[in-house]
Design a protein around this motif. Structure first.
Motif, short mmCIF file in Angstrom:
data_model
loop_
_atom_site.label_atom_id
_atom_site.label_comp_id
_atom_site.label_asym_id
_atom_site.label_seq_id
_atom_site.Cartn_x
_atom_site.Cartn_y
_atom_site.Cartn_z
N SER A 2 39.54 32.26 30.24
CA SER A 2 39.42 33.70 30.38
C SER A 2 40.62 34.29 31.11
O SER A 2 41.23 33.63 31.94
CB SER A 2 38.13 34.05 31.13
OG SER A 2 38.18 33.52 32.44
N THR A 4 42.21 36.52 33.85
CA THR A 4 41.71 36.87 35.18
C THR A 4 41.82 38.36 35.45
O THR A 4 42.54 39.09 34.78
CB THR A 4 42.53 36.12 36.25
OG1 THR A 4 43.88 36.60 36.21
CG2 THR A 4 42.52 34.63 36.00
N ARG A 5 41.11 38.80 36.47
CA ARG A 5 41.17 40.22 36.84
C ARG A 5 42.56 40.64 37.29
O ARG A 5 42.92 41.80 37.21
CB ARG A 5 40.15 40.48 37.96
CG ARG A 5 38.72 40.38 37.50
CD ARG A 5 37.75 40.71 38.62
NE ARG A 5 36.37 40.63 38.18
CZ ARG A 5 35.33 40.86 38.97
NH1 ARG A 5 35.53 41.18 40.25
NH2 ARG A 5 34.10 40.77 38.51
N THR A 7 45.16 40.00 35.84
CA THR A 7 45.93 40.29 34.64
C THR A 7 45.02 41.03 33.67
O THR A 7 44.47 40.46 32.75
CB THR A 7 46.46 38.99 33.99
OG1 THR A 7 47.21 38.26 34.96
CG2 THR A 7 47.35 39.28 32.81
N THR A 8 44.83 42.31 33.92
CA THR A 8 43.91 43.09 33.11
C THR A 8 44.61 43.99 32.11
O THR A 8 44.02 44.40 31.12
CB THR A 8 43.00 43.95 34.00
OG1 THR A 8 43.81 44.78 34.83
CG2 THR A 8 42.12 43.07 34.87
N THR A 9 45.87 44.32 32.36
CA THR A 9 46.61 45.21 31.47
C THR A 9 47.77 44.44 30.85
O THR A 9 48.66 43.96 31.56
CB THR A 9 47.17 46.43 32.25
OG1 THR A 9 46.09 47.08 32.93
CG2 THR A 9 47.83 47.42 31.31
N VAL A 31 41.19 42.45 27.38
CA VAL A 31 42.17 43.09 28.25
C VAL A 31 42.37 44.56 27.86
O VAL A 31 42.00 44.98 26.76
CB VAL A 31 43.53 42.36 28.17
CG1 VAL A 31 43.41 40.94 28.65
CG2 VAL A 31 44.10 42.41 26.75
N ASP A 32 42.95 45.30 28.78
CA ASP A 32 43.42 46.66 28.48
C ASP A 32 44.76 46.49 27.78
O ASP A 32 45.78 46.21 28.42
CB ASP A 32 43.56 47.44 29.79
CG ASP A 32 44.08 48.85 29.56
OD1 ASP A 32 44.16 49.28 28.40
OD2 ASP A 32 44.42 49.51 30.56
N CYS A 64 52.07 47.57 32.93
CA CYS A 64 51.34 46.40 32.47
C CYS A 64 51.56 45.22 33.42
O CYS A 64 52.65 45.04 33.96
CB CYS A 64 51.79 46.01 31.07
SG CYS A 64 51.29 47.18 29.78
N ASP A 65 50.52 44.43 33.62
CA ASP A 65 50.64 43.24 34.47
C ASP A 65 51.47 42.17 33.78
O ASP A 65 52.28 41.49 34.42
CB ASP A 65 49.25 42.66 34.76
CG ASP A 65 48.34 43.67 35.43
OD1 ASP A 65 48.73 44.19 36.47
OD2 ASP A 65 47.25 43.94 34.89
#
Length: 297
Positions: A2, A4-5, A7-9, A31-32, A64-65
């Motif tokens: 999965s 991780t939080r 890396t959401t964007t 993800v976003d 973005c991350d």
């Protein structure tokens, strides 16, 4: 695995033959997702299909991350990421962002790009792919991942994992791209040799399909003989999805790499020359059409 939080964007640049199906699998990771392609119609259509945010300028990916690139060459990667002087960034990333280049890039260019990004607090990971379009669609690509920053690699892996079946850690930044070029050189050498054999056999009177069947039951068997010769040459489809300019580019990268490490490589030189001749004659076509050029010489 999965995402991780932290890396959401995620941004994705390059929605072509490979990038399109790859980002489709990435979209399943929850993800976003923000997408960009030079073809704005393609960007809008795919964004609507995936529920992603379309971006009309790469600078729009600044927050973005993680940003993934799937582009034709490392020079294009540099043109997207770096300013004309190659000292600044076209995308004003937040410090701590991670750039993942999944293109088939020149490892020397990758190291240079990574150095500039690092000067601005951005980490780079190279993660080129192998497996062609059908495995991109299935999400079962093989990945060769190189990185200098282990924390960046750890953030990149869950993103890359959505598109892949297996991830090989190859070492430092640029090592993934070096491995990809050498892998594609080996594939191109097999393609060149088996196609030349096919032409010679046909001229002698051998049935080409019988030749392919024998290759695949004998020591000449390879990915090329099992997936390329039959459908795309014997059956005349010439639609493998891998362009002749891209194959030639990858082999030239492999040749440059061998020259850089002072390794004499006559087979690589010969394959580079054979593909270069076909490219000069045929232009931007599927790589399997080199068979037509070689068969007519």
């Amino acid at each position: 695995m999965s995402i991780t939080r932290a890396t959401t964007t995620v941004g994705f640049i390059g929605l072509g033959t490979m990038g399109g199906p790859m980002v489709t699998n990435l979209a399943k990771g929850g993800v976003d997702l923000h997408v960009y392609d030079a073809d704005q119609q393609r960007t809008a259509e795919l964004a609507a299909e995936l529920g992603a945010t379309p971006v009309t300028d790469v600078a729009g990916l600044a927050r973005c991350d993680v940003v993934v690139l799937m582009l034709p060459t490392s020079k294009i990667v540099q043109a997207v990421l770096l300013d004309d002087a190659r000292t600044g960034l076209r995308i004003p990333f937040e410090p701590g962002a991670v750039v993942v280049d999944m293109s088939s890039s020149d490892p020397i260019d990758t190291v240079e790009t990574g150095r500039v990004l690092a000067d601005h607090g951005v980490s780079m990971v190279d993660a080129p792919v192998s497996g062609a379009r059908e495995r991109a669609i299935a999400g079962t690509l093989s990945i060769m991942l190189g990185a200098d920053d282990e924390a960046a690699a750890e953030r990149a892996v869950p993103v890359v994992d959505t598109m892949s079946q297996q991830i090989f850690r190859t070492g430092k930044l640029g090592s993934g791209h070096a491995m990809k070029a050498l892998n594609n050189y080996v594939a191109a050498a097999s393609f060149t040799a088996s196609t030349e054999a096919l032409v010679a056999g046909q001229r002698f009177g051998l049935d080409p399909q019988v030749m392919v069947d024998i290759f695949n039951a004998s020591t000449g068997q390879s990915f090329v003989t099992t997936h390329v010769l039959g459908p795309h040459i014997v059956d005349g489809k010439y639609a493998s999805g891998f362009a002749l300019p891209l194959m030639t580019k990858d082999v030239r990268i492999a040749r440059s790499l061998q020259q850089a490490v002072e390794h004499e490589a006559p087979v690589c030189e010969a394959v580079t020359g054979a593909l270069g001749d076909a490219l000069d004659a045929l232009g931007d076509v599927d790589h399997t059409r080199a068979h037509e050029f070689w068969s007519q010489r």
